[in-house]
Design an enzyme around this catalytic site. Structure first.
Site, mmCIF file in Angstrom:
data_model
loop_
_atom_site.group_PDB
_atom_site.id
_atom_site.type_symbol
_atom_site.label_atom_id
_atom_site.label_comp_id
_atom_site.label_asym_id
_atom_site.label_seq_id
_atom_site.Cartn_x
_atom_site.Cartn_y
_atom_site.Cartn_z
ATOM 1 N N ARG A 19 -5.928 -6.571 -18.112
ATOM 2 C CA ARG A 19 -4.544 -6.121 -18.286
ATOM 3 C C ARG A 19 -3.899 -5.697 -16.967
ATOM 4 N NH1 ARG A 19 -3.109 -6.483 -23.258
ATOM 5 N NH2 ARG A 19 -4.431 -5.801 -24.979
ATOM 6 N N SER A 113 -11.388 -4.426 -1.083
ATOM 7 C CA SER A 113 -10.023 -4.105 -0.665
ATOM 8 C C SER A 113 -10.029 -4.071 0.855
ATOM 9 C CB SER A 113 -9.643 -2.740 -1.221
ATOM 10 O OG SER A 113 -8.558 -2.223 -0.484
ATOM 11 N N SER A 114 -8.886 -4.359 1.459
ATOM 12 C CA SER A 114 -8.866 -4.391 2.925
ATOM 13 C C SER A 114 -9.122 -3.004 3.518
ATOM 14 C CB SER A 114 -7.547 -4.957 3.432
ATOM 15 O OG SER A 114 -6.478 -4.223 2.912
ATOM 16 N N CYS A 115 -8.999 -1.945 2.704
ATOM 17 C CA CYS A 115 -9.237 -0.603 3.254
ATOM 18 C C CYS A 115 -10.719 -0.292 3.414
ATOM 19 C CB CYS A 115 -8.549 0.454 2.414
ATOM 20 S SG CYS A 115 -9.284 0.633 0.799
ATOM 21 N N TYR A 142 -11.810 5.800 -2.099
ATOM 22 C CA TYR A 142 -11.713 4.470 -2.719
ATOM 23 C C TYR A 142 -12.513 3.453 -1.894
ATOM 24 C CZ TYR A 142 -9.204 0.209 -4.263
ATOM 25 O OH TYR A 142 -8.861 -1.037 -4.735
ATOM 26 N N LYS A 146 -15.658 0.972 -2.943
ATOM 27 C CA LYS A 146 -15.589 -0.490 -2.804
ATOM 28 C C LYS A 146 -16.710 -1.017 -1.908
ATOM 29 C CE LYS A 146 -12.102 -1.730 -5.389
ATOM 30 N NZ LYS A 146 -12.329 -2.660 -6.512
ATOM 31 N N ASN A 171 -3.285 -6.382 1.157
ATOM 32 C CA ASN A 171 -2.354 -5.659 0.266
ATOM 33 C C ASN A 171 -1.681 -6.634 -0.700
ATOM 34 O OD1 ASN A 171 -2.976 -3.571 2.119
ATOM 35 N ND2 ASN A 171 -0.990 -2.635 1.772
ATOM 36 N N LEU A 172 -1.776 -6.339 -1.981
ATOM 37 C CA LEU A 172 -1.304 -7.263 -3.016
ATOM 38 C C LEU A 172 0.008 -6.798 -3.635
ATOM 39 C CD1 LEU A 172 -4.723 -7.635 -4.843
ATOM 40 C CD2 LEU A 172 -3.668 -9.307 -3.300
ATOM 41 N N HIS A 185 2.095 1.093 -4.644
ATOM 42 C CA HIS A 185 2.045 0.641 -3.260
ATOM 43 C C HIS A 185 3.470 0.463 -2.740
ATOM 44 C CE1 HIS A 185 -2.095 -0.533 -4.515
ATOM 45 N NE2 HIS A 185 -2.354 -0.088 -3.321
ATOM 46 N N TRP A 208 8.651 6.356 3.213
ATOM 47 C CA TRP A 208 7.633 7.311 3.653
ATOM 48 C C TRP A 208 7.144 6.943 5.052
ATOM 49 C CZ3 TRP A 208 3.925 7.278 -1.220
ATOM 50 C CH2 TRP A 208 4.632 7.823 -2.315
ATOM 51 N N ARG A 215 1.550 -4.206 7.839
ATOM 52 C CA ARG A 215 0.758 -4.576 6.667
ATOM 53 C C ARG A 215 0.909 -6.074 6.410
ATOM 54 N NH1 ARG A 215 -0.735 -0.215 7.458
ATOM 55 N NH2 ARG A 215 -1.005 1.568 6.066
#
Ligand code: GFB
Length: 316
Positions: A19, A113-115, A142, A146, A171-172, A185, A208, A215
């Protein structure tokens, strides 16, 4: 033409987290592969319940799995809810990976994730940068989860011979994104801010941070296409970077979104909010060499997200 190692046609494939934005994109994309897609609703299967996950997998016996289930969020959500991010992600992925091994799942794809990469990794970031330095503090909880997921896939591959692979999306954004201003995001947040400013006739929009971080953005349907490609053609330990190669500063992103929304207010900056990592663009050479390089232009992707926002969020 890349060799297909794991044909999907006729296979039973479980998309865990169907979902969510990524899971639903994977389901859409798998729809053209002639496979049987299995899903489990949150009400019938709680992924943090180890016994339930194990029982579900023993019963359903999928031949392949995509782990798109995760607690995700933008910089503020990660920074302010560290316990939720580390516990949910560690628990969900550990339950799924271990139970997949026990149930004899033939192929599993885990999403990082890229992070996961160090805050000051060389740019563009190659896969080899993993564990090479300290993480970005706003999302280290996070990231650690991952990284553990990637290493679990590697460990189960080494010790048990499981064909478990992982991919690192950049980043998606896209259909099904989270547009809540607290937890989202940046891309969906800015689409919403510009639309709301336009509707109210506000003379300014506040971003912000400083607007200078860079990015890279990838449309979720392009990610899903790359993931299906990797499921079919990749078998290895290394977490494969999946990027678009399209990098912009946050200010440039805001200007692009102003163009899509067709509203051009003053852009102001709330410097009390964190910038996060200064730059994170993935080196996707490995994926390109494997045979996938198909990301759409950022402007076209934002227009698609904008359409989805107007049809699903702005109307409600
Ligand atoms: O997308 P984002 O929340 O996450 O923020 P990260 C990207 C940049 O946009 C930061 C700035 O420099 C933000 O300060 N920004 C400007 C905004 N205005 C806004 C706004 O209205 N909302 C948001 N959210 N940002 C995330 C990680 O990092 O990246 C996650 O926290 C995950 O763990 C994800 O890895 C891919 O790119 O900084």
């Amino acid at each position: 033409m890349t060799d297909v190692l794991f044909p999907l046609e006729g296979k039973r494939i479980w998309v865990a987290g169907h979902r969510g934005m990524v899971g639903s994109a994977v389901v859409r994309r798998l729809g053209t592969e002639g496979c049987e897609i299995l899903t489990a609703d949150r009400e019938s299967l709680d992924l943090v319940d180890q016994a339930a996950v194990s029982g579900w997998l023993q019963h359903a016996k999928p031949e392949a799995m995509v782990i798109a289930a995760a607690l995700v969020g933008g910089i503020h959500a990660n920074n302010s809810r560290p316990a939720e991010f580390i516990w949910n992600n560690l628990t969900i992925q550990t339950n799924l990976i271990h139970a997949a091994h026990e149930a004899g799942v033939g192929k599993l794809l885990f999403l990082g994730s890229s992070c996961i990469y160090p805050k000051l990794a060389p740019q563009p970031v190659p896969e080899s940068a993993l564990l090479g330095g300290p993480l970005e503090p706003t999302n280290q909880w996070y990231s650690i989860a991952k990284i553990a997921g990637i290493m679990m896939c590697q460990a189960y591959r080494r010790q048990y011979g499981c064909d478990f692979i992982s991919a690192q999306p950049t980043n998606l954004y896209g259909p099904g994104d989270n547009f809540d201003l607290e937890s989202s995001h940046v891309l969906p947040a800015l689409l919403r801010k510009f639309h709301e400013a336009k509707a109210a006739g506000d003379p300014s929009v506040t971003l912000w941070g400083t607007g200078t971080p860079l990015r890279e953005f990838l449309h979720v349907d392009d990610l899903a296409d790359a993931l299906v490609f990797l499921l079919k053609t990749y078998s290895g330990e290394i977490q494969v970077n999946v990027g678009s190669g399209q990098e912009v500063s946050i200010r440039e992103l805001a200007e692009m979104i102003a163009g899509v929304v067709d509203y051009y207010p003053e852009i102001e900056f709330d410097r009390s909010k964190p910038d996060g990592t200064p730059r994170k663009i993935l080196d996707s050479t490995m994926l390109t060499k494997l045979g996938w390089n198909n990301a759409r232009p950022l402007r076209a992707g934002i227009e698609d997200s904008d359409r989805w926002y107007r049809e699903h969020i702005a109307k409600t």
